[in-house]
Design a protein around this motif. Sequence first.
Motif: not given
Length: 493
Positions: A231-249, A308-316
């Motif tokens: 649940t932390w991920l959508p908020d962090a991605h949405t509010e982060a600057p572009t570079a932050g979103s790239v590094v985060l995801a 990202s939540v969906s794709h990382m589900g494939f990883v898990l």
Amino acid sequence: MILPSLVLVLIVGGIASWIAARRSVVVARWIAVISTLIDLAICLGIWMAPSAAPARWLVECNYPWIPQFGIHLHLAVDGLSLALLLLTYFLGIMAVLASWTEVRERVGFFHFNLLWVLAGITGVFLAVDLFVFYLFWELMLVPMYLLIAIWGHERRIYASTKFFLFTQLSGLLMLIAIVTLAILHYQSTGIFTFDYQQLMQTSLSPRTARRLMLGFLIAFAVKLPAFPFHTWLPDAHTEAPTAGSVVLAGLLLKTGAYGMIRFVLPLFPGPSHELAPLMMTIGVIGIIYGAVLAVGQTDLKRLVAYTSVSHMGFVLLGIFAQNQIALEGAVVQMISHGISTGALFILAGLLQERLHTREISQMGGLWETMPALSGAGLVFAMASLGLPGLGDFVGEFLVLLGTYRVSVPLAVVATLGLVFATLYGLRFAQNAFQGPNQHHWKLPDMRPREWAALGLMMLLLVWIGLYPQPLLRTVRPGLAAAQQIELPQQARR
């Protein structure tokens, strides 16, 4: 000293960029680019160097640090960590290029934090002493928090605080598990150590092993993120600057998957096998849940966050299927997702910079005025939905193939995620780029800097999609070691 230099270059580069920005922000940006380029060149040299007899590590260094507690600066690289390091520095360069015109305030401090996040990620992929691993794990946290809190969007304080609390509290559980494991090893052997390979030999009761594994697993599941810790991920991605979103995801999420492969599977093979059906089920739930929510999003960055939540589900799913095919697919998915999702966040930043909105409903007809940018958006949307010929398809196909050998029902349900991925991918491409130009946009198309960044990302996705063998050959020995199996000689080449 080659491995410590990977961290030191980024730390020194961050400080130099901060200082240089007082005189010239352009110089500060170039220092950040050059720092990541140096590390990228070093890792490419390791990758292309001829290998002698098969060894556990390609490069290794081990220096005593706090010997009375058995703590060593023990850093090592195998194929798995090398592939993720190459991804780290490539996306680091892309993040700097993406923020070239977006970040205009406190530019030096921005690049200081960006490079220090990359330094922490580098240490996570290098450390094989668990105490050093935890220090680098925490080093990623504070600079990432500042990137979101200072340069983020409207609800940046809420998003950064939520990110900090989730990752810090889960990290404390891992610290407790690490210290407990070291104490138990001391009680059974008389040697106090945090060394990864020595701790693998620790004799644990099944009950103790299960409890210690949960400390590691929860920390890695939060960072992955696995449902319901996402649940932390959508908020962090949405509010982060572009570079932050790239590094985060592209990178921070991969540290969670890497931790599961590197530490959870080898340290706790019995409990991992017992918990595998539950974790695979959670992975499938994440695949469907993230894809369904992505279909309903109107904010472009939030849509990409739920993918990202969906794709990382494939990883898990691939990690806990616990066979070589699925595990290789999980790693290919990690690399491909980092590139494709990072590119989508860069595109979201470019569109917001030009349109001053991320609402997909406010777009439409962009192909008429920005054909190059729209074409790039279509390519990365197709990569995200798993189009054959692009990297994400290879990872998802291998994961599903490996899962099919373990559980046919889970493989079938996971395949539905590809159906929903088609819906959100085509919906985004149609609503943003196609249709009439109702707003009569007159906007600049991609600039040379943007062409360079997105063009390289397209080429890499096509390369992985059409010829993944070099990547698979690189990571295969490290994955075999994680599963504690012996590869045939021909598979090592």
